[in-house]
Motif scaffolding. Structure first.
Motif, short mmCIF file in Angstrom:
data_model
loop_
_atom_site.label_atom_id
_atom_site.label_comp_id
_atom_site.label_asym_id
_atom_site.label_seq_id
_atom_site.Cartn_x
_atom_site.Cartn_y
_atom_site.Cartn_z
N ASN A 118 1.08 -1.36 0.30
CA ASN A 118 0.01 -0.10 0.25
C ASN A 118 0.56 1.11 0.03
OD1 ASN A 118 -2.28 -1.76 -0.31
ND2 ASN A 118 -2.00 -1.36 2.48
N ALA A 119 2.08 1.42 0.21
CA ALA A 119 2.95 2.93 0.86
C ALA A 119 4.18 2.00 -1.15
CB ALA A 119 3.80 2.58 1.50
N MET A 120 3.71 1.56 -2.35
CA MET A 120 4.31 1.89 -3.03
C MET A 120 4.32 1.96 -4.00
SD MET A 120 7.54 -2.31 -1.92
CE MET A 120 8.79 -1.28 -3.07
N LEU A 121 4.15 2.14 -4.98
CA LEU A 121 4.24 2.37 -6.21
C LEU A 121 4.81 1.10 -7.56
CD1 LEU A 121 4.62 6.18 -6.62
CD2 LEU A 121 2.22 5.07 -6.79
N TRP A 122 4.72 1.04 -7.99
CA TRP A 122 4.90 -0.30 -9.53
C TRP A 122 5.58 0.55 -10.05
CZ3 TRP A 122 4.35 -0.93 -14.01
CH2 TRP A 122 5.31 -2.17 -14.75
N GLY A 123 6.39 0.13 -10.45
CA GLY A 123 7.23 1.06 -11.54
C GLY A 123 8.16 2.22 -10.86
N GLU A 124 8.20 2.93 -9.99
CA GLU A 124 8.45 3.86 -9.34
C GLU A 124 10.62 3.92 -9.39
OE1 GLU A 124 9.33 2.44 -4.06
OE2 GLU A 124 7.78 4.00 -4.89
N GLU A 125 10.93 3.23 -9.27
CA GLU A 125 12.83 2.48 -9.78
C GLU A 125 13.06 3.22 -11.21
OE1 GLU A 125 11.07 -1.23 -12.54
OE2 GLU A 125 10.38 -0.10 -9.91
N GLU A 126 11.52 3.53 -12.00
CA GLU A 126 12.68 4.11 -13.46
C GLU A 126 11.52 6.10 -13.26
OE1 GLU A 126 10.53 1.53 -15.68
OE2 GLU A 126 11.52 0.37 -16.08
N LEU A 127 10.69 6.22 -12.48
CA LEU A 127 10.75 7.29 -12.09
C LEU A 127 11.35 8.59 -12.17
CD1 LEU A 127 7.41 8.35 -12.63
CD2 LEU A 127 7.98 8.16 -9.60
N LEU A 128 12.28 8.68 -11.40
CA LEU A 128 13.58 9.92 -11.73
C LEU A 128 14.33 9.73 -12.80
CD1 LEU A 128 15.14 9.70 -8.05
CD2 LEU A 128 12.86 11.46 -9.65
N ASP A 129 15.00 8.41 -13.51
CA ASP A 129 15.07 8.38 -14.81
C ASP A 129 14.18 9.35 -15.82
OD1 ASP A 129 17.81 7.21 -13.15
OD2 ASP A 129 17.43 5.40 -14.56
N TYR A 130 13.40 7.74 -15.82
CA TYR A 130 12.58 8.60 -16.83
C TYR A 130 12.04 10.26 -16.78
CZ TYR A 130 7.18 9.46 -18.78
OH TYR A 130 6.66 10.32 -20.07
N PHE A 131 11.67 10.77 -15.73
CA PHE A 131 11.54 12.89 -15.66
C PHE A 131 13.00 13.27 -15.69
CE2 PHE A 131 7.93 11.42 -13.15
CZ PHE A 131 6.94 11.82 -13.76
N ARG A 132 13.88 12.54 -16.12
CA ARG A 132 15.15 12.75 -16.67
C ARG A 132 15.34 13.46 -18.17
NH1 ARG A 132 18.74 10.55 -11.04
NH2 ARG A 132 18.19 11.99 -10.08
N ARG A 133 14.86 11.67 -18.51
CA ARG A 133 15.14 11.85 -19.94
C ARG A 133 13.95 13.28 -20.94
NH1 ARG A 133 12.71 7.14 -21.07
NH2 ARG A 133 13.40 6.56 -19.11
N PRO A 134 15.22 13.67 -21.84
CA PRO A 134 14.47 14.80 -22.22
C PRO A 134 12.99 14.11 -23.62
CG PRO A 134 16.15 15.08 -23.65
CD PRO A 134 16.39 14.15 -22.19
N ARG A 135 12.18 14.87 -23.55
CA ARG A 135 10.75 14.35 -24.44
C ARG A 135 10.93 15.39 -25.84
NH1 ARG A 135 7.16 10.32 -23.02
NH2 ARG A 135 5.51 11.64 -24.27
N ARG A 136 10.07 14.22 -27.08
CA ARG A 136 10.37 15.72 -27.93
C ARG A 136 9.02 15.98 -27.68
NH1 ARG A 136 8.80 9.93 -31.69
NH2 ARG A 136 8.85 9.21 -29.49
N ASP A 137 8.00 16.68 -27.42
CA ASP A 137 6.81 16.99 -27.00
C ASP A 137 7.35 18.09 -26.11
OD1 ASP A 137 6.70 16.10 -24.98
OD2 ASP A 137 4.16 14.70 -25.49
N GLY A 138 8.49 18.05 -25.50
CA GLY A 138 8.82 19.06 -24.18
C GLY A 138 8.04 18.77 -22.79
N LEU A 139 7.12 17.49 -23.06
CA LEU A 139 6.27 17.85 -22.25
C LEU A 139 7.02 16.05 -21.10
CD1 LEU A 139 2.33 17.31 -22.98
CD2 LEU A 139 3.73 19.04 -21.72
N THR A 140 6.89 16.27 -20.30
CA THR A 140 6.90 14.70 -18.67
C THR A 140 5.71 14.56 -17.62
OG1 THR A 140 9.51 15.91 -19.22
CG2 THR A 140 8.84 14.47 -17.78
#
Length: 181
Positions: A118-140
């Motif tokens: 209940n205190a965890m998110l599945w996939g949270e281990e990728e979250l910071l890396d994901y938000f650091r990556r630039p996106r084509r549409d500029g949105l994260t």
């Protein structure tokens, strides 16, 4: 391993594919399958270096009272967001089991599952890396969904998603993610 057991079980893979999740997506996210055969193979591996002692399986709650805790379950690992080590697992009974109790976790009595699902998110281990990556549409952005299968469906379509256990925990996770603003 659980992942190899899933690869060998065409019936379980077909179940998830019928729900729109490809075998490649299951393997990419280390989704596995647990059965008595898997536990037997782990404890009686031909090479002693590959064997896992029964007590270790009990300690991490993969075996409960002599039976696999996730018998006939698809197994989803939860990883620590910094170390990427598995810290919790959630299993789902395969197929139409006619019960509302299709999902189960290791619980906090496990030496592995020190955090409640209940205190965890599945996939949270990728979250910071994901938000650091630039996106084509500029949105994260990332979607937070109730249920790992829904998150897997979005991820295989290149849309980042996380999963919570039950929608009653949304306030907990909103506080957990606040630092990402």
């Amino acid at each position: 391993s659980f992942v190899r057991a899933l690869a060998c079980n065409t019936e379980v893979v077909a179940y998830w594919e019928a729900r729109g999740i490809t075998a490649n997506t299951l393997y990419k996210y280390h989704v596995g399958y647990s059965s008595e055969e898997v536990i037997t193979a782990i404890t009686r591996a031909p090479d002693p270096a590959d064997r896992v002692p029964w007590q270790t399986l009990e300690d991490v709650a993969l075996v409960n009272h002599g039976r696999p805790a996730f018998w006939n379950h698809t197994v989803f690992p939860y990883r620590h967001w910094k170390t990427r080590q598995i810290v919790q697992m959630q299993g789902r009974l395969v197929g139409d089991c006619g019960t509302d109790n299709r999902w189960k976790g290791l619980g906090t009595r496990s030496k592995l599952g020190t955090r409640s699902l209940n205190a965890m998110l599945w996939g949270e281990e990728e979250l910071l890396d994901y938000f650091r990556r630039p996106r084509r549409d500029g949105l994260t952005y990332s979607f937070v969904l109730e249920g790992i299968p829904d998150a897997l469906t979005l991820r295989q379509n290149e849309i980042h998603a996380l999963s919570i256990v039950g929608n009653q925990n949304l306030k907990v996770h909103t506080r957990h993610l606040r630092h990402l603003d």
